[in-house]
Design a protein around this motif. Sequence first.
Motif, PDB file in Angstrom:
ATOM      1  N   THR A  13       0.842  -1.210   0.000  1.00  0.00           N
ATOM      2  CA  THR A  13       0.000   0.000   0.000  1.00  0.00           C
ATOM      3  C   THR A  13       0.870   1.251   0.000  1.00  0.00           C
ATOM      4  O   THR A  13       0.592   2.212  -0.712  1.00  0.00           O
ATOM      5  N   TYR A  14       1.934   1.221   0.779  1.00  0.00           N
ATOM      6  CA  TYR A  14       2.854   2.363   0.835  1.00  0.00           C
ATOM      7  C   TYR A  14       3.464   2.631  -0.535  1.00  0.00           C
ATOM      8  O   TYR A  14       3.504   3.772  -0.994  1.00  0.00           O
ATOM      9  N   ARG A  17       1.110   4.245  -2.880  1.00  0.00           N
ATOM     10  CA  ARG A  17       0.803   5.654  -2.565  1.00  0.00           C
ATOM     11  C   ARG A  17       1.882   6.616  -3.045  1.00  0.00           C
ATOM     12  O   ARG A  17       1.618   7.797  -3.230  1.00  0.00           O
ATOM     13  N   ILE A  18       3.095   6.136  -3.217  1.00  0.00           N
ATOM     14  CA  ILE A  18       4.211   7.024  -3.560  1.00  0.00           C
ATOM     15  C   ILE A  18       3.935   7.853  -4.810  1.00  0.00           C
ATOM     16  O   ILE A  18       4.057   9.090  -4.760  1.00  0.00           O
ATOM     17  N   ARG A  20       1.108   8.654  -6.226  1.00  0.00           N
ATOM     18  CA  ARG A  20      -0.031   9.543  -5.971  1.00  0.00           C
ATOM     19  C   ARG A  20       0.400  10.718  -5.081  1.00  0.00           C
ATOM     20  O   ARG A  20       0.050  11.868  -5.334  1.00  0.00           O
ATOM     21  N   ASP A  21       1.165  10.420  -4.027  1.00  0.00           N
ATOM     22  CA  ASP A  21       1.644  11.484  -3.141  1.00  0.00           C
ATOM     23  C   ASP A  21       2.596  12.421  -3.870  1.00  0.00           C
ATOM     24  O   ASP A  21       2.575  13.638  -3.652  1.00  0.00           O
ATOM     25  N   ASP A  22       3.447  11.858  -4.749  1.00  0.00           N
ATOM     26  CA  ASP A  22       4.353  12.695  -5.545  1.00  0.00           C
ATOM     27  C   ASP A  22       3.563  13.619  -6.466  1.00  0.00           C
ATOM     28  O   ASP A  22       3.898  14.802  -6.613  1.00  0.00           O
ATOM     29  N   GLN A  23       2.508  13.094  -7.072  1.00  0.00           N
ATOM     30  CA  GLN A  23       1.671  13.893  -7.965  1.00  0.00           C
ATOM     31  C   GLN A  23       0.996  15.022  -7.182  1.00  0.00           C
ATOM     32  O   GLN A  23       0.963  16.162  -7.630  1.00  0.00           O
ATOM     33  N   ALA A  24       0.489  14.697  -5.995  1.00  0.00           N
ATOM     34  CA  ALA A  24      -0.160  15.718  -5.165  1.00  0.00           C
ATOM     35  C   ALA A  24       0.842  16.799  -4.761  1.00  0.00           C
ATOM     36  O   ALA A  24       0.520  17.992  -4.783  1.00  0.00           O
ATOM     37  N   ALA A  25       2.052  16.390  -4.400  1.00  0.00           N
ATOM     38  CA  ALA A  25       3.084  17.364  -4.018  1.00  0.00           C
ATOM     39  C   ALA A  25       3.457  18.241  -5.200  1.00  0.00           C
ATOM     40  O   ALA A  25       3.637  19.464  -5.048  1.00  0.00           O
ATOM     41  N   GLU A  26       3.552  17.653  -6.381  1.00  0.00           N
ATOM     42  CA  GLU A  26       3.882  18.429  -7.586  1.00  0.00           C
ATOM     43  C   GLU A  26       2.779  19.432  -7.899  1.00  0.00           C
ATOM     44  O   GLU A  26       3.052  20.593  -8.221  1.00  0.00           O
ATOM     45  N   GLU A  28       0.695  20.750  -5.752  1.00  0.00           N
ATOM     46  CA  GLU A  28       0.745  21.792  -4.722  1.00  0.00           C
ATOM     47  C   GLU A  28       1.859  22.792  -5.023  1.00  0.00           C
ATOM     48  O   GLU A  28       1.671  24.011  -4.900  1.00  0.00           O
TER      49      GLU A  28
END
Length: 99
Positions: A13-14, A17-18, A20-26, A28
């Motif tokens: 799961t981790y 998520r990487i 997706r989290d990278d995309q969200a950070a980009e 932002e």
Amino acid sequence: MTLLEAAEVTVETYIERIPRDDQAAEEELEAFATEGLNSGEPVEDDERYWAEKRQRLIDRDLDEYADYLAEEAMRRLARWLFRHTAEHGIALTHQISGT
């Protein structure tokens, strides 16, 4: 207990998520950059700009320091006056005018 175990997240799961989290950070970061670009007139950050900015910060700090010194001087004067009058048996009275 590992951090993943404490968060009840599996390694799979981790890893999922990487991206997706990278995309969200980009996204932002892009939003912050766009906000900065649209925040007002652009400034040329040459030596003159930085000298003026430095001076504004110095002036602001000096004003704040002057206010601090004035307040501290008043506190010290009040303490001295209180001690001086108490030592000499002088009663301090405060009179408020009714004008």
